[in-house]
Design a protein around this motif. Structure first.
Motif, PDB file in Angstrom:
ATOM      1  N   GLY A 161     -98.272 163.983  24.177  1.00 16.22           N
ATOM      2  CA  GLY A 161     -98.878 164.770  24.613  1.00 16.22           C
ATOM      3  C   GLY A 161    -100.402 165.242  24.072  1.00 16.22           C
ATOM      4  N   GLU A 162    -100.614 164.936  23.091  1.00 18.25           N
ATOM      5  CA  GLU A 162    -102.018 165.055  22.570  1.00 18.25           C
ATOM      6  C   GLU A 162    -102.903 163.933  23.347  1.00 18.25           C
ATOM      7  OE1 GLU A 162    -101.635 164.804  18.352  1.00 18.25           O
ATOM      8  OE2 GLU A 162    -101.078 166.992  17.970  1.00 18.25           O
ATOM      9  N   LYS A 163    -102.448 162.741  23.440  1.00 15.90           N
ATOM     10  CA  LYS A 163    -103.451 161.813  23.926  1.00 15.90           C
ATOM     11  C   LYS A 163    -103.346 162.026  25.558  1.00 15.90           C
ATOM     12  CE  LYS A 163    -103.535 156.736  25.340  1.00 15.90           C
ATOM     13  NZ  LYS A 163    -102.904 155.695  25.203  1.00 15.90           N
ATOM     14  N   ALA A 164    -102.531 162.600  26.286  1.00 18.45           N
ATOM     15  CA  ALA A 164    -102.595 162.986  27.662  1.00 18.45           C
ATOM     16  C   ALA A 164    -103.364 164.312  27.905  1.00 18.45           C
ATOM     17  CB  ALA A 164    -101.356 163.056  28.369  1.00 18.45           C
ATOM     18  N   LEU A 165    -103.186 165.497  27.112  1.00 14.17           N
ATOM     19  CA  LEU A 165    -103.907 166.505  27.365  1.00 14.17           C
ATOM     20  C   LEU A 165    -105.387 166.474  27.067  1.00 14.17           C
ATOM     21  CD1 LEU A 165    -101.244 169.152  25.837  1.00 14.17           C
ATOM     22  CD2 LEU A 165    -101.564 168.413  28.393  1.00 14.17           C
ATOM     23  N   SER A 166    -105.848 165.745  25.889  1.00 20.86           N
ATOM     24  CA  SER A 166    -107.069 165.670  25.335  1.00 20.86           C
ATOM     25  C   SER A 166    -107.848 164.606  26.451  1.00 20.86           C
ATOM     26  CB  SER A 166    -107.185 165.064  23.870  1.00 20.86           C
ATOM     27  OG  SER A 166    -106.557 163.664  23.957  1.00 20.86           O
ATOM     28  N   GLY A 167    -107.174 163.618  26.968  1.00 21.13           N
ATOM     29  CA  GLY A 167    -107.902 162.806  27.723  1.00 21.13           C
ATOM     30  C   GLY A 167    -107.989 163.478  29.181  1.00 21.13           C
ATOM     31  N   TYR A 168    -107.055 164.227  29.652  1.00 22.17           N
ATOM     32  CA  TYR A 168    -107.252 164.905  31.131  1.00 22.17           C
ATOM     33  C   TYR A 168    -108.044 166.209  30.956  1.00 22.17           C
ATOM     34  CZ  TYR A 168    -103.569 161.385  32.767  1.00 22.17           C
ATOM     35  OH  TYR A 168    -103.050 160.331  32.879  1.00 22.17           O
ATOM     36  N   LEU A 169    -107.757 166.867  30.105  1.00 24.03           N
ATOM     37  CA  LEU A 169    -108.350 168.424  30.018  1.00 24.03           C
ATOM     38  C   LEU A 169    -109.463 168.548  28.975  1.00 24.03           C
ATOM     39  CD1 LEU A 169    -104.708 170.071  29.970  1.00 24.03           C
ATOM     40  CD2 LEU A 169    -106.197 169.720  31.679  1.00 24.03           C
ATOM     41  N   GLY A 170    -109.675 167.618  28.053  1.00 21.58           N
ATOM     42  CA  GLY A 170    -110.722 167.434  27.157  1.00 21.58           C
ATOM     43  C   GLY A 170    -110.209 168.246  25.850  1.00 21.58           C
ATOM     44  N   GLU A 171    -110.942 168.194  24.878  1.00 21.07           N
ATOM     45  CA  GLU A 171    -110.706 168.770  23.479  1.00 21.07           C
ATOM     46  C   GLU A 171    -110.657 170.103  23.152  1.00 21.07           C
ATOM     47  OE1 GLU A 171    -109.782 166.391  21.338  1.00 21.07           O
ATOM     48  OE2 GLU A 171    -110.705 165.112  22.819  1.00 21.07           O
ATOM     49  N   ASP A 172    -110.668 171.037  24.104  1.00 23.24           N
ATOM     50  CA  ASP A 172    -110.509 172.609  23.986  1.00 23.24           C
ATOM     51  C   ASP A 172    -108.962 172.750  24.039  1.00 23.24           C
ATOM     52  OD1 ASP A 172    -110.214 175.244  23.937  1.00 23.24           O
ATOM     53  OD2 ASP A 172    -111.376 175.435  25.767  1.00 23.24           O
ATOM     54  N   ARG A 173    -108.414 172.942  22.999  1.00 25.66           N
ATOM     55  CA  ARG A 173    -106.900 173.075  23.006  1.00 25.66           C
ATOM     56  C   ARG A 173    -106.327 174.447  23.729  1.00 25.66           C
ATOM     57  NH1 ARG A 173    -104.244 169.636  19.204  1.00 25.66           N
ATOM     58  NH2 ARG A 173    -102.389 170.968  19.258  1.00 25.66           N
ATOM     59  N   ALA A 174    -107.222 175.299  23.850  1.00 25.27           N
ATOM     60  CA  ALA A 174    -106.957 176.635  24.634  1.00 25.27           C
ATOM     61  C   ALA A 174    -106.597 176.029  26.127  1.00 25.27           C
ATOM     62  CB  ALA A 174    -107.936 177.403  24.573  1.00 25.27           C
ATOM     63  N   GLN A 175    -107.017 175.130  26.518  1.00 21.50           N
ATOM     64  CA  GLN A 175    -106.824 174.520  27.605  1.00 21.50           C
ATOM     65  C   GLN A 175    -105.442 174.110  27.898  1.00 21.50           C
ATOM     66  OE1 GLN A 175    -109.189 175.820  30.225  1.00 21.50           O
ATOM     67  NE2 GLN A 175    -110.059 176.656  28.511  1.00 21.50           N
ATOM     68  N   TRP A 176    -104.908 173.522  26.901  1.00 19.49           N
ATOM     69  CA  TRP A 176    -103.796 172.807  26.692  1.00 19.49           C
ATOM     70  C   TRP A 176    -102.485 173.706  26.899  1.00 19.49           C
ATOM     71  CZ3 TRP A 176    -104.006 168.794  22.284  1.00 19.49           C
ATOM     72  CH2 TRP A 176    -105.212 168.031  22.434  1.00 19.49           C
ATOM     73  N   THR A 177    -102.562 174.888  26.876  1.00 16.39           N
ATOM     74  CA  THR A 177    -101.468 175.691  26.658  1.00 16.39           C
ATOM     75  C   THR A 177    -100.871 175.769  27.962  1.00 16.39           C
ATOM     76  OG1 THR A 177    -102.701 177.707  26.816  1.00 16.39           O
ATOM     77  CG2 THR A 177    -102.334 177.023  24.696  1.00 16.39           C
ATOM     78  N   ASP A 178    -101.893 175.703  29.147  1.00 18.85           N
ATOM     79  CA  ASP A 178    -101.122 176.039  30.457  1.00 18.85           C
ATOM     80  C   ASP A 178     -99.928 174.912  30.706  1.00 18.85           C
ATOM     81  OD1 ASP A 178    -101.223 177.607  32.716  1.00 18.85           O
ATOM     82  OD2 ASP A 178    -102.804 176.266  33.680  1.00 18.85           O
TER      83      ASP A 178
END
Length: 279
Positions: free
Chosen positions: A185-202
């Protein structure tokens, strides 16, 4: 709409079709498979279960390995299995060709980072474009449920939690429950959404379940011998996030692993679970 039939097979009295179409959301040609039970007709539109597959898979894995068509034919439910990512010569892939990012690893989200945001809009494809296409061209109703495995289990749960008006129920095998805190997940979410983890919660099932306002019936099966259980899947996070009284049935199945042998063993339970809310 330009729809090409790639394969067509009679199956348990119904039809299994593999099709290709140009996707406006993903800016490429997309493939999906659909099983239509024997009772499907223009006079009798049938409900549908969307199946989201896991890393490295295509639309074919579920239809060929899960053994779901017999029960779908009996229940009178259509099955739709999309591909797991956009594909084509213009679609970017992991620079190192890794299996857990890029082609075959769309993670059912809408990418915001370049170059992924031109094609990797799988969330919109699954929630909007594909159902609209299926319901306009086949005898399939707007009564929908969703299910998936591993990365697809993550996709099914997140999509259902965010769209309770679109899906009557959700089930998952071995879902990635907390992608914000696992390597995949960390690899995919950072790659697709960027490093702002607040955007990952969605796109994190555990987070979404912890703050959901609507309830959608959920069944989750997890094998105790799954090689990815502790590091990648983390079902305990989902269980701890569920509000009191939430209709979540979690089953730890002793000795089962991450394979389609596991899915084939319990797919009947999942389709019968969905049938309670679709029929």
């Amino acid at each position: 709409m330009s729809l090409e039939i790639l394969n067509e097979n009679r199956c348990f009295g119904g039809w299994l079709k593999q099709l290709s179409h140009p996707s406006e959301k993903l800016n490429c040609s997309m493939r999906f498979s659909i099983y239509l039970p024997p009772n499907a007709s223009e006079q009798h539109k049938v409900p549908v279960v969307y199946w989201l597959s896991g890393l490295t898979c295509t639309d074919e894995n579920f239809m060929q390995k899960a053994g779901a068509q017999r029960i779908a034919a009996e229940l009178g439910i259509a099955l739709v299995a999309p591909d797991t990512s956009p594909r084509g010569e213009t679609v970017p892939d992991d620079p190192e060709g890794a299996y857990d990012f890029g082609l075959g690893a769309g993670f059912y989200l809408n990418a915001t980072e370049a170059p992924w945001n031109k094609h990797y809009l799988m969330y919109d494809y699954i929630t909007e474009e594909l159902p609209a296409l299926v319901e306009s061209l086949f005898p399939v109703s707007e009564l929908r449920a969703i299910s998936g495995h591993s990365m697809g289990g993550h996709g099914a749960i997140t999509i259902a939690l965010k769209n309770p008006e679109r899906f009557k129920s959700v089930t998952a095998f071995s879902p990635i429950c907390n992608p914000m805190s696992c390597p995949w997940g960390e690899k995919a979410l950072s790659g697709y959404l960027g490093e702002d983890r607040a955007q990952w919660t969605d796109y994190d099932s555990t987070y979404l379940l912890s703050c959901c306002e609507d309830q959608i019936p959920m069944l989750v099966d997890q094998g105790s011998a799954d090689q990815f259980l502790a590091e990648q899947l983390k079902p305990e996070t989902l269980l701890s996030a569920a509000p009191e009284g939430y209709p979540l049935d979690y089953r730890l199945q002793e000795g089962y692993d991450h394979s389609y042998y596991f899915i084939a063993s319990f797919i009947e339970d999942h389709l019968r679970f969905h049938s309670k809310y679709l029929l």
